[in-house]
Design an enzyme around this catalytic site. Structure first.
Site, short mmCIF file in Angstrom:
data_model
loop_
_atom_site.label_atom_id
_atom_site.label_comp_id
_atom_site.label_asym_id
_atom_site.label_seq_id
_atom_site.Cartn_x
_atom_site.Cartn_y
_atom_site.Cartn_z
N GLU A 146 -16.77 51.98 -38.19
CA GLU A 146 -16.49 51.83 -36.95
C GLU A 146 -15.54 52.99 -36.34
OE1 GLU A 146 -15.40 48.18 -35.30
OE2 GLU A 146 -14.73 48.96 -33.17
N SER A 203 -15.88 39.49 -31.94
CA SER A 203 -15.64 40.03 -30.61
C SER A 203 -15.96 38.87 -29.72
CB SER A 203 -16.72 41.34 -30.46
OG SER A 203 -18.07 41.09 -31.07
O1 KIV Z 1 -16.95 41.76 -33.81
C1 KIV Z 1 -17.61 42.70 -33.71
O2 KIV Z 1 -18.63 42.50 -32.75
C2 KIV Z 1 -17.96 43.79 -34.61
C3 KIV Z 1 -18.53 44.83 -34.46
C4 KIV Z 1 -18.00 45.66 -33.35
C5 KIV Z 1 -19.03 45.84 -35.60
O3 KIV Z 1 -16.99 43.81 -35.82
#
Ligand code: KIV
Length: 272
Positions: free
Chosen positions: A190, A53
């Protein structure tokens, strides 16, 4: 004179297994840099996820697909320098493991060697089982990720709740058992229905960490920018915002600009 440092009980993959067995919930947050990782670690967070993310919240991309392995390594090595106690998990980015097991292992090894992180995470079930087995057999702890898997966004076409239909729910139930058998130490769930998360959480001995998967998961994870209110446009139902950092930062920035423009900053006391 004694030089012994105060001993800190570090969180390990084993600690998480024991927490599940005892019914103690696991807290997990994302972090992408040294300063925030240090704050979350000091606050007592159990697990820090260097999530892909970062592609969204750090680099401003629309999806997680563009972030590279080198960029993940940069973020993870910054995070690790701020850590004293938490377990650090690093996402294998899109393209760093999907094509074959050798590539998956090579990417995981680079993360472990070049960042000092404690484990990796990758998305998917049956499709990536051989890669997971290969990575685990090299001694690298792996966290799985099922349900909404953002690296497959162009396959799904939307970020809406997954596994609402029987066929997909059944696949998820099979996948979590495969992940456990392959040696995953935990699994992120998720955006799936809470009832399904409850059922699959009870079906395995390894902990589940939910994001938009209800209260029956063994732990919860949020993206730091969302929970601190840095990001104000993203308001899914599952998000609890603990701070409005966006507003606080805007107000502080405005006060600073005003002081600079008026000549009120710096004062004599703030000068040499
Ligand atoms: O990349 C991320 O932040 C994630 C979370 C949403 C679990 O995979």
């Amino acid at each position: 004179m004694s030089t012994t440092k105060k001993e800190v009980k570090k969180i390990t993959t084993n600690t998480l297994l024991q927490m599940k067995a005892k019914g103690e919930k696991i807290s997990m947050l994302t972090a992408y840099d040294f300063s925030f990782a240090k704050i979350f670690d000091a606050a007592g967070i159990d697990v820090i996820l260097v999530g892909d993310s970062a592609s969204n919240v750090m680099a401003g991309h629309e999806t997680t697909l563009p972030i590279t392995l080198d960029q993940m390594i940069y973020h993870a090595s910054s995070v690790i320098r701020g850590i004293n106690r938490s377990l650090v998990v690093v996402d294998l980015p899109f393209g760093a493991y999907q094509s074959n097991n050798d590539l998956a292992l090579a990417s995981a090894v680079r993360i472990m060697k070049e960042t000092g992180a404690h484990s990796i995470k990758l998305e998917g079930g049956e499709e990536v089982i051989d890669s997971i087995k290969r990575i685990v057999s090299a001694g690298i702890p792996v966290m799985g990720h099922l349900g909404l898997t953002p690296q497959s966004i162009y396959k799904f076409g939307t970020y809406s709740v997954r596994a609402t239909h029987q066929e997909e729910a059944d696949k998820l139930k099979r996948d979590i058992l495969l992940l456990q058998q392959a040696g995953c130490f935990a699994v992120v769930l998720e955006k799936i229905p809470a009832a399904l998360a409850k059922e699959v959480t009870a079906s395995v001995a390894i902990p589940t960490i939910g994001i938009g998967a209800g209260k029956h998961c063994d732990g919860q994870v949020l993206v730091m920018h969302d929970m601190l209110g840095i990001n104000t446009e993203f308001k899914p139902r599952f998000l609890r915002q603990y701070l409005n950092l966006n507003e606080l930062i805007i107000n502080a920035s405005k006060a600073y600009i005003k002081d600079v423009k008026s000549g009120n900053f710096p004062s004599d006391n703030e000068s040499y």
